[in-house]
Design an enzyme around this catalytic site. Structure first.
Site, mmCIF file in Angstrom:
data_model
loop_
_atom_site.group_PDB
_atom_site.id
_atom_site.type_symbol
_atom_site.label_atom_id
_atom_site.label_comp_id
_atom_site.label_asym_id
_atom_site.label_seq_id
_atom_site.Cartn_x
_atom_site.Cartn_y
_atom_site.Cartn_z
ATOM 1 N N THR A 1 37.213 30.283 28.120
ATOM 2 C CA THR A 1 38.206 29.300 27.636
ATOM 3 C C THR A 1 38.165 28.009 28.444
ATOM 4 O OG1 THR A 1 39.860 30.124 29.177
ATOM 5 C CG2 THR A 1 39.763 31.192 27.016
ATOM 6 N N ASP B 1 28.022 31.777 42.708
ATOM 7 C CA ASP B 1 27.063 32.884 42.651
ATOM 8 C C ASP B 1 25.878 32.638 43.579
ATOM 9 O OD1 ASP B 1 28.715 33.911 40.754
ATOM 10 O OD2 ASP B 1 27.336 33.676 39.071
ATOM 11 N N ASP C 1 25.376 28.321 38.924
ATOM 12 C CA ASP C 1 26.735 28.631 39.381
ATOM 13 C C ASP C 1 26.750 28.615 40.909
ATOM 14 O OD1 ASP C 1 29.401 30.434 38.185
ATOM 15 O OD2 ASP C 1 29.020 30.258 40.327
ATOM 16 N N ARG D 1 37.628 28.925 37.047
ATOM 17 C CA ARG D 1 37.685 28.563 35.628
ATOM 18 C C ARG D 1 37.246 29.766 34.824
ATOM 19 N NH1 ARG D 1 32.838 24.457 33.623
ATOM 20 N NH2 ARG D 1 31.270 26.092 33.670
HETATM 21 O O1 LIG Z 1 34.901 21.138 36.584
HETATM 22 P P1 LIG Z 1 35.153 22.523 36.072
HETATM 23 O O2 LIG Z 1 34.680 22.704 34.659
HETATM 24 O O3 LIG Z 1 36.575 22.944 36.254
HETATM 25 O O4 LIG Z 1 34.227 23.519 36.888
HETATM 26 C C1 LIG Z 1 34.019 23.403 38.255
HETATM 27 C C2 LIG Z 1 34.499 24.618 38.965
HETATM 28 O O5 LIG Z 1 33.647 25.725 38.663
HETATM 29 C C3 LIG Z 1 33.197 26.307 39.877
HETATM 30 O O6 LIG Z 1 34.071 27.273 40.345
HETATM 31 P P2 LIG Z 1 34.254 28.671 39.581
HETATM 32 O O7 LIG Z 1 35.366 28.567 38.592
HETATM 33 O O8 LIG Z 1 32.924 29.116 39.065
HETATM 34 O O9 LIG Z 1 34.758 29.626 40.713
HETATM 35 P P3 LIG Z 1 33.914 30.233 41.947
HETATM 36 O O10 LIG Z 1 33.798 29.138 42.940
HETATM 37 O O11 LIG Z 1 34.759 31.362 42.408
HETATM 38 O O12 LIG Z 1 32.580 30.678 41.424
HETATM 39 C C4 LIG Z 1 33.138 25.136 40.812
HETATM 40 O O13 LIG Z 1 33.072 25.513 42.151
HETATM 41 C C5 LIG Z 1 34.383 24.371 40.459
HETATM 42 O O14 LIG Z 1 35.527 24.836 41.131
HETATM 43 O O1 LIG Z 2 27.229 23.940 36.576
HETATM 44 C C1 LIG Z 2 28.271 24.466 37.006
HETATM 45 C C2 LIG Z 2 29.518 24.278 36.374
HETATM 46 C C3 LIG Z 2 30.626 24.850 36.911
HETATM 47 N N1 LIG Z 2 30.517 25.604 38.015
HETATM 48 C C4 LIG Z 2 29.329 25.806 38.626
HETATM 49 O O2 LIG Z 2 29.261 26.492 39.651
HETATM 50 N N2 LIG Z 2 28.235 25.228 38.110
HETATM 51 MG MG LIG Z 3 31.570 30.120 39.888
#
Ligand SMILES: O=P(O)(O)OC[C@H]1O[C@H](OP(=O)(O)OP(=O)(O)O)[C@H](O)[C@@H]1O
Ligand SMILES: O=c1cc[nH]c(=O)[nH]1
Ligand SMILES: [Mg+2]
Length: 211
Positions: A107, A204, A201, A103
């Site tokens: 945005t 992370d 996150d 995400r």
């Molecule tokens: O419900 P949403 O608002 O769509 O957010 C949730 C998403 O955010 C995080 O991934 P991220 O986009 O941070 O990617 P990553 O796993 O590579 O850190 C998480 O693992 C979900 O996939």
């Molecule tokens: O709290 C949050 C929201 C989105 N993605 C994450 O990893 N943590």
């Molecule tokens: Mg992430």
């Protein structure tokens, strides 16, 4: 959609350590695996089985085996990858496909940057892994994509969800059959759409800072 919150003292205990900002990545990864095993046990209750004739050292009997095609486990990269090992331990004969989705933190748009799945998911029970259900945008996209490919049934295993995300998911996948397994439903999203109190996150914390 059916929402199942796994109410178990071991889940609550491990989740509390996971949320703690002082928990280092190594322990975070280990706890994630353990939590997925506990949630995965519940989430796989409904997998399709069939009878299997076997012979024990004592007599013949009709046992049980997972029906083919076997369930397909789909972690959503990156953070979902941290849940794969625990799920595969629970269901070693399942197959694994991958969806890379991120995400945009400004945005909140979802970008699908990788996909390695069978072209035809007809008849497949897909088990999606993603620790965080925040706004719900990622999971709505993923579930729609899987059903468009022909999936018969989708089960999602997440660690945490925000009530706003569950609501959006319910609307976004209306008419599609989905079971959602969670360790907890948190209070809300903050102004940056992070889950509160959450765990930060997840990607992370598992793997270090993203680009
Ligand atoms: O419900 P949403 O608002 O769509 O957010 C949730 C998403 O955010 C995080 O991934 P991220 O986009 O941070 O990617 P990553 O796993 O590579 O850190 C998480 O693992 C979900 O996939
Ligand atoms: O709290 C949050 C929201 C989105 N993605 C994450 O990893 N943590
Ligand atoms: Mg992430």
């Amino acid at each position: 959609m059916r929402v199942h919150v796994v109410d178990h003292p071991l889940v609550a205990h491990k989740l509390t350590i996971l949320r703690d900002k002082n928990t280092p990545s190594m322990i975070f990864r280990q706890l994630t695996e353990e939590l997925v095993m506990l949630l995965g046990y519940e989430a796989t209750r409904g997998v399709a089985v069939e009878p299997r004739e076997i012979e024990t050292p004592v007599s013949r009997m009709t046992g049980t085996q997972l029906k083919r095609p076997r369930p397909l486990i789909v972690p959503i990269l990156r953070a979902g990858l941290g849940m794969l090992e625990g799920m595969v331990k629970m269901a070693p004969s399942a197959e694994v496909g991958f969806l890379g989705m991120a995400r945009n933190e400004e945005t909140l748009d979802i970008v699908t940057y990788a996909e390695r799945l069978p072209n035809d998911l007809t008849g497949r029970h897909v088990i999606v892994l993603d620790p965080m259900l925040a706004t719900g945008g990622t999971l709505v996209e993923a579930i729609r994509f899987l059903y468009e490919r022909g999936a018969e049934r989708v089960t999602c295993v997440c660690l945490l969800a925000a009530p706003e995300g569950i609501e959006r998911l319910e609307k976004g996948i209306e008419g599609l059959e989905v079971d959602l397994y969670l360790a907890a439903i948190d209070e809300r999203l903050n102004e940056k759409s992070y889950i509160v109190p959450g765990l930060g996150d997840a990607g992370d914390r598992l793997y270090g800072l993203a680009e």
